[in-house]
Design an enzyme around this catalytic site. Structure first.
Site, short mmCIF file in Angstrom:
data_model
loop_
_atom_site.label_atom_id
_atom_site.label_comp_id
_atom_site.label_asym_id
_atom_site.label_seq_id
_atom_site.Cartn_x
_atom_site.Cartn_y
_atom_site.Cartn_z
N GLN A 108 9.15 -61.84 28.71
CA GLN A 108 8.34 -63.04 28.90
C GLN A 108 7.68 -63.04 30.29
O GLN A 108 8.17 -62.41 31.23
CB GLN A 108 9.22 -64.28 28.74
CG GLN A 108 9.82 -64.41 27.34
CD GLN A 108 10.80 -65.56 27.25
OE1 GLN A 108 11.70 -65.69 28.07
NE2 GLN A 108 10.63 -66.42 26.25
N PHE A 109 6.56 -63.78 30.39
CA PHE A 109 5.90 -63.94 31.69
C PHE A 109 6.60 -65.07 32.44
O PHE A 109 6.66 -66.21 31.97
CB PHE A 109 4.42 -64.26 31.49
CG PHE A 109 3.61 -63.06 31.08
CD1 PHE A 109 3.18 -62.14 32.04
CD2 PHE A 109 3.28 -62.86 29.75
CE1 PHE A 109 2.44 -61.03 31.66
CE2 PHE A 109 2.54 -61.75 29.38
CZ PHE A 109 2.12 -60.82 30.33
N HIS A 126 12.36 -51.97 34.62
CA HIS A 126 11.15 -51.53 33.92
C HIS A 126 11.34 -50.09 33.45
O HIS A 126 11.68 -49.21 34.26
CB HIS A 126 9.94 -51.60 34.85
CG HIS A 126 8.64 -51.33 34.15
ND1 HIS A 126 7.98 -52.30 33.40
CD2 HIS A 126 7.88 -50.21 34.06
CE1 HIS A 126 6.88 -51.78 32.90
NE2 HIS A 126 6.80 -50.51 33.28
N ASP A 162 3.96 -55.85 37.08
CA ASP A 162 4.83 -54.69 37.36
C ASP A 162 4.37 -53.91 38.59
O ASP A 162 4.50 -52.69 38.65
CB ASP A 162 4.87 -53.73 36.14
CG ASP A 162 5.25 -54.43 34.87
OD1 ASP A 162 5.93 -55.47 34.96
OD2 ASP A 162 4.88 -53.94 33.79
N PRO A 589 27.32 -2.46 9.51
CA PRO A 589 27.65 -1.37 8.59
C PRO A 589 28.43 -1.86 7.36
O PRO A 589 28.74 -3.04 7.23
CB PRO A 589 28.53 -0.47 9.46
CG PRO A 589 29.27 -1.44 10.33
CD PRO A 589 28.31 -2.56 10.61
N ALA A 616 24.78 -4.34 5.49
CA ALA A 616 24.61 -3.03 4.86
C ALA A 616 24.09 -3.19 3.43
O ALA A 616 24.53 -4.07 2.68
CB ALA A 616 25.95 -2.30 4.83
N SER A 648 15.49 1.44 6.40
CA SER A 648 14.17 1.97 6.73
C SER A 648 13.09 0.90 6.69
O SER A 648 12.07 1.02 7.37
CB SER A 648 13.81 3.10 5.76
OG SER A 648 13.82 2.63 4.43
N GLY A 667 26.63 1.47 13.63
CA GLY A 667 26.30 2.47 12.63
C GLY A 667 26.39 3.86 13.23
O GLY A 667 27.08 4.08 14.23
N CYS A 724 35.72 2.88 12.23
CA CYS A 724 34.96 3.51 13.31
C CYS A 724 35.86 4.13 14.38
O CYS A 724 35.48 5.10 15.01
CB CYS A 724 34.00 2.51 13.94
SG CYS A 724 34.79 0.99 14.48
#
Length: 919
Positions: A108-109, A126, A162, A589, A616, A648, A667, A724
């Site tokens: 409000q103002f 603000h 403001d 793999p 894979a 590929s 791999g 592996c």
């Protein structure tokens, strides 16, 4: 307005802490109410509260809170008329005689007679960094203008323009997808309450700054209370459109005309993915028509870039934009049990408290006057009263009380209000269970067909029969997946998600994997030939452990502070930050399909990256089932993309893609070299390679022979040799050589070979026919070169790719089988002379590989010396195959570089940024 110095002199700093100031609060909303509570807590005496009149039967929260404490409450529709203060209003205000006016969220103002009345004047909150965005809709304009910084100011109130002097300001970074709600909830609201209390304290202590606002950079933006101001102008770039829509998100809403009717747009984000199936909608004054697709409504800016809108409001009814124009399936209402009915009535009381009206089943939350802060309150009280965590969007999409209760009950029962995740499942009954798993590509959170129309044939290695056909990704699919991963990283929630929230999702994924471990192990068995019991314990069990381990790392990734030379007279501070790399490609793999995926992806996601993975081509099924579980766990679309395909085509496209910034590969060394070259030639992407091995296992005569035999068997035949780190060559000291070989043959004869789903089976089939044929060729070369085949060496007489465990002795260093990896159940034994420690270590290191190694001896000094001299990334002493999720794993030389597992693995998916400050 008096100068700040005068204000300070008027107030005594010796006033009691417990009764600091008589304060009047002029404002509204829950925000003002929380400021009121904080000031009371700080010991100030609130002598009056001024707020807006009731809206129907709904009282402002500030008034409710103050009245409950017996504080005088005034509700003025207006403070002045034609710019002149209303005498009756002034009289009531002056009757409470405050020392300071505090104005949080005051719409409000307020007359200057009121502002200047208290001896300490008035301070006002603000929501912008003044002087920019003066005006009532400042937070909206911060977003609509695309500001990178936002925040709030507390200033000495003036006549409503403001423009008063600044007391304090707080600043925050504005995220690209922030809305008024998100910015308010995460910063403006919590930090604003604290700042208002701090400002009052500064005034109370006589230390409040009074800094004149500069005129440079000042803007005054109109209040967005006129419909025309909220209409979208389509003649601008996409980012401007996005900023405009998000700036008006929730209220009042940006609008346009679509298919001849007014529609409001919400939930805007920039779009960089690939558009799938879509249909056009007509939008007034836009160059290109809108597109309704699975994720919402796509809109094109003048620069050709696109904005995606997730929600729209048509005739005041919010709906998913993706469902616009389609016939919504009527869902059957959930019937509530007695306990749920009690919870529903408790939440009805919450609605009443928020709306201040009687709430019927068809009461609409927003039409009854609720705003965005009321949504926050409702979500919080639902969590408290029902034990249910809803999202703000759940309230926006279920606006009536009856719809809201249905959503609450569904979530409370463990369901999900979001669209059900569905796909075309391949179903089969095996291992006494019904299996259902995907066979399509997983891109951007959905299973989709490959664009090429090509397929991979998934063969059961135990029966040589076709399980199913799986879609095979091509380059175009890789482009789509990378685009989705890039969007999820840079624009989606993953890139901005809190580390602990990311951990929560990863933990949930691990829990789902654990819950489905029997299914995953069964799929792993029929697709890769793993013995079911081993698949359950290792393939799946260690995968779950890996995800849980790295979930725990999410919020523990940090940098350092580094002392550097100061640039006198100034000082310097240098810090480092660990940041995710971005989109990562993974190629894994076929020997441990799910575990290799987990070893790499868990660290990658914990670090904050997004992923495109090619499993894979001969065993992709657990990766696809994993993708399904990731969607159920709530991993956002695009974070994980799974592309079965050939190396590929699909693998090469990932390695070559310019938007992939890191590639993790496990791999062969041969393919690793191709991958590394592609990484260099494409965009110098970072790479980590776990490649081939010919791991030596040295068994000294002073070992525990019983254990050495067990470890020797495990080192070679674990997972039917498709391992592996399998011991590619056993060096056995001459004194125990013959006895060791005799015992090994005895143990080989005891091994149960057969159906990998049978719980008593110890040795299953090789993964696929091409590999099986290579093993037979490998054995043939060994015989031809003069090595002694003492056991096995041939196919088991039954369907499937079964190979008898094979043992070679008298293997000389120059032979092919002494140098090359078999990757199968083939034990290669070489003898070394008694006492020749240095010589056998030299023979063990005479290889281009350096993945793993092993030593068996009771002599601690010898064990330490040999383990130090062996040139391999892992060395096992008096054990073998003992890997753990916390221990780094990776090789030397042509076995690759980089680590999986442990803290070291995180470094593979992070980059270090150095930041130097001067002050």
């Amino acid at each position: 307005m008096l100068a700040c110095a005068q204000i300070y002199r008027r107030f005594s700093t010796s006033q009691s802490v417990l009764d600091r100031m008589r304060v009047a609060i002029i404002g509204q909303s829950t925000f003002a109410g929380e400021v009121y509570k904080q000031l009371v807590k700080d010991g100030h005496k609130v002598v009056g509260v001024f707020t807006i009149p009731d809206q129907g039967a709904r009282e402002d929260p500030l008034a409710t809170m103050a009245a409950a404490d017996g504080v005088k409450v005034f509700k003025f529709k207006s403070w002045r008329k034609k710019g002149v203060a209303l005498p009756e209003v002034l009289e009531q205000y002056q009757s409470i005689d405050p020392e300071l006016n505090v104005m949080p969220f005051c719409s409000q103002f307020i007359p200057m007679e009121v502002i200047n009345h208290p001896k300490n004047k008035s301070i006002c909150y603000h929501p912008s960094i003044l002087p920019r965005h003066r005006g009532a809709s400042s937070i909206n304009w911060t977003l609509m203008c695309g500001d990178k910084k936002g925040g709030f100011s507390i200033f000495w109130a003036d006549d409503g323009l403001d423009t008063g002097p600044i007391l304090l300001q707080r600043e925050v970074d504005v995220d690209p997808n922030d809305t008024v709600d998100t910015l308010y909830n995460r910063f403006m609201y919590p930090e604003g309450i604290k700042a208002m209390a701090e400002a009052v304290r500064l005034v109370s202590d006589g230390k409040a700054p009074c800094l004149p606002q500069p005129t440079e950079g000042a803007t005054y933006d109109p209040m967005l209370n006129k419909k025309d101001l909220c209409k979208i102008n389509w003649d601008q770039p996409a980012e401007n459109l996005h900023n405009f829509i998000r700036g008006l998100d929730s209220s009042p809403g940006a609008w346009t005309v679509m298919d001849g009717q007014e529609v409001k747009l919400f939930g805007s984000k920039m779009f960089s993915g690939v558009v799938g199936e879509s249909r056009e909608v007509e939008i007034e004054s836009i160059a290109k028509p809108g597109l309704i697709h699975k994720d919402g409504l796509l809109l094109t800016g003048t620069d050709g870039k696109k904005v995606n809108v997730s929600r729209i409001s048509v005739d005041g009814k919010m709906m998913n934009a993706a469902k616009y124009g389609s016939a919504s399936e009527a869902s059957e209402a959930v019937e509530l049990n007695d306990e749920e009915k009690t919870v529903a009535e408790a939440l009805r009381e919450t609605w009443k408290a928020i709306l201040n009206i009687d709430v019927a089943d068809d009461t609409d939350f927003f039409k009854a006057g609720a705003g965005s802060m009321d949504v926050v309150r409702l979500v919080e009280e639902t969590k408290e009263k029902a034990g249910v965590t809803l999202e703000n969007e759940d309230v926006y999409m279920a606006t009536t009380f009856q719809e809201f209760i249905q959503v609450m009950v569904i979530v409370r029962r463990g369901g999900d209000t979001k669209p059900k995740f569905e796909y075309n499942a391949f179903k089969m009954h095996v291992n006494n269970m019904d299996l259902a798993f995907p066979t399509q590509l997983f891109i951007d959170g959905q299973f989709v067909d490959a664009t090429s129309g090509k397929f991979l044939h998934s063969i059961n290695p135990a029966t040589e029969e076709l399980i199913c056909d799986v879609h095979s990704a091509g380059k175009e699919d890789v482009d789509k997946a990378v685009a989705a991963a890039k969007k999820a990283f840079y624009q989606g929630p993953w890139g901005t998600m809190n580390a602990r929230d990311r951990a929560t999702l990863i933990f949930k994924l691990a829990d789902l994997m654990d819950q489905h471990k029997e299914e995953l192990a069964t799929i792993e068995t029929i697709d890769s030939g793993a013995v079911y019991t081993l698949a359950l314990k290792t393939h799946v069990g260690m995968s779950v452990d890996t995800w849980r381990y790295f979930a725990g790392w999410c919020d523990k990734i940090h940098g350092h502070t580094i002392p550097i030379n100061n640039a006198r007279p100034n000082h310097n501070l240098t810090i480092t930050k660990k940041e995710p790399i971005g989109v990562c490609g993974l190629v894994t793999p076929w020997n441990y399909p799910l575990m290799m995926l987990s070893w790499k992806m868990a660290a990658c996601l914990a670090a904050g990256n997004t992923v495109v993975i090619k499993p894979a081509q001969v065993s992709p099924l657990t990766a696809l089932k994993f993708a399904e579980l990731s969607a159920h766990a709530g991993i956002p679309p695009g974070v994980i993309n799974v592309l079965p395909g050939t190396g590929s085509v699909c693998g090469q496209a990932i390695a070559d893609h310019p938007d992939v910034r890191k590639l993790g590969f496990t791999g062969s060394t041969e393919i690793g070299k191709v991958i590394m070259k592609s990484c260099a030639m494409s965009n110098l992407k970072k790479a980590s390679l776990e490649l081939g091995g010919k791991s030596p296992f040295i068994i000294f005569s002073d070992c525990d022979l019983d254990k050495a035999v067990r470890m020797g068997m495990s080192s070679v035949f674990f997972n039917k040799g498709e391992n592996c780190i399998a011991a590619g060559r056993l060096f056995v000291e001459e004194a125990i050589h013959d006895e060791f070989v005799r015992r090994i043959i005895e143990e080989c004869k005891k091994m149960v070979i057969g159906d990998p789903l049978n719980r008593g089976t110890a040795h299953g089939p090789q993964n696929h026919k091409a590999h099986f044929d290579k093993l037979l060729e490998y054995i043939d070369i060994g015989v031809k070169e003069g090595a002694t085949l003492v056991y096995g060496g041939k196919k088991v007489d039954r369907p499937g790719f079964f190979l008898h465990p094979t043992v070679f002795t008298n293997v000389d260093d120059h032979m092919f089988i002494a140098k090359e990896e078999s990757f199968g159940p083939i034990m290669v034994i070489s003898k070394f002379a008694n006492g020749e420690v240095e010589e056998v270590v030299a023979r063990a290191n005479d290889t281009e590989y350096g993945l793993a190694s092993g030593v068996m001896t009771k002599d601690l000094s010898k064990a330490l010396l040999v383990s130090e001299k062996l040139d391999a990334g892992t060395c096992f002493v008096n054990t073998y195959n003992k890997t753990d999720v916390a221990a780094p794993f990776g090789g030397f030389k042509q076995s690759g570089f980089g680590k999986d597992l442990g803290e070291d693995a995180l470094r593979e998916y992070l980059k270090t940024k150095t930041i130097t400050f001067e002050y």
